[in-house]
Write a protein that holds these residues in place. Sequence first.
Motif, PDB file in Angstrom:
ATOM      1  N   MET A   1      17.738  22.898  18.828  1.00  0.00           N
ATOM      2  CA  MET A   1      17.707  23.877  17.748  1.00  0.00           C
ATOM      3  C   MET A   1      16.250  24.197  17.417  1.00  0.00           C
ATOM      4  SD  MET A   1      19.314  23.591  13.946  1.00  0.00           S
ATOM      5  CE  MET A   1      20.484  24.904  13.816  1.00  0.00           C
ATOM      6  N   ASP A   2      15.986  25.453  17.125  1.00  0.00           N
ATOM      7  CA  ASP A   2      14.645  25.909  16.786  1.00  0.00           C
ATOM      8  C   ASP A   2      14.423  25.752  15.275  1.00  0.00           C
ATOM      9  OD1 ASP A   2      12.194  27.145  16.585  1.00  0.00           O
ATOM     10  OD2 ASP A   2      13.022  29.171  16.777  1.00  0.00           O
ATOM     11  N   TYR A   3      13.972  24.563  14.852  1.00  0.00           N
ATOM     12  CA  TYR A   3      13.790  24.289  13.431  1.00  0.00           C
ATOM     13  C   TYR A   3      12.703  25.161  12.804  1.00  0.00           C
ATOM     14  CZ  TYR A   3      16.718  20.222  14.183  1.00  0.00           C
ATOM     15  OH  TYR A   3      17.762  19.399  14.493  1.00  0.00           O
ATOM     16  N   GLN A   4      11.643  25.405  13.542  1.00  0.00           N
ATOM     17  CA  GLN A   4      10.567  26.251  13.026  1.00  0.00           C
ATOM     18  C   GLN A   4      11.084  27.663  12.754  1.00  0.00           C
ATOM     19  OE1 GLN A   4       7.653  25.274  12.004  1.00  0.00           O
ATOM     20  NE2 GLN A   4       7.984  23.178  12.674  1.00  0.00           N
ATOM     21  N   GLY A   5      11.920  28.167  13.631  1.00  0.00           N
ATOM     22  CA  GLY A   5      12.503  29.490  13.424  1.00  0.00           C
ATOM     23  C   GLY A   5      13.391  29.536  12.198  1.00  0.00           C
ATOM     24  N   VAL A   6      14.198  28.484  12.019  1.00  0.00           N
ATOM     25  CA  VAL A   6      15.077  28.414  10.847  1.00  0.00           C
ATOM     26  C   VAL A   6      14.249  28.330   9.577  1.00  0.00           C
ATOM     27  CG1 VAL A   6      16.807  27.016   9.680  1.00  0.00           C
ATOM     28  CG2 VAL A   6      16.983  27.387  12.136  1.00  0.00           C
ATOM     29  N   LEU A   7      13.252  27.448   9.557  1.00  0.00           N
ATOM     30  CA  LEU A   7      12.414  27.296   8.365  1.00  0.00           C
ATOM     31  C   LEU A   7      11.620  28.560   8.065  1.00  0.00           C
ATOM     32  CD1 LEU A   7      11.098  23.655   8.876  1.00  0.00           C
ATOM     33  CD2 LEU A   7      12.786  24.446   7.202  1.00  0.00           C
ATOM     34  N   GLY A   8      11.266  29.304   9.097  1.00  0.00           N
ATOM     35  CA  GLY A   8      10.517  30.541   8.913  1.00  0.00           C
ATOM     36  C   GLY A   8      11.297  31.618   8.194  1.00  0.00           C
TER      37      GLY A   8
END
Length: 73
Positions: A1-8
């Motif tokens: 999962m792309d956590y940085q993308g979600v947090l962004g």
Amino acid sequence: MDYQGVLGRFTYDDGTDILNRVSSVEAGDYRENRDIINEIVLWKMNRRPQVTEELIDAIFSLKEIKTPLQVLV
């Protein structure tokens, strides 16, 4: 999962607006003080407290406390 993308996708309120309101409000402005307290509590707890004029007076009297032991006197 792309956590940085979600947090962004989420933004963070740095509290500047509420700090400006707190800095400019007068102790006797009960309606504005009540609104500020409600906003802080809703942000933290997602609930609404019962804020009375006496509570606002008590909060402003805390400015005079220098040490925790002064609360007990």
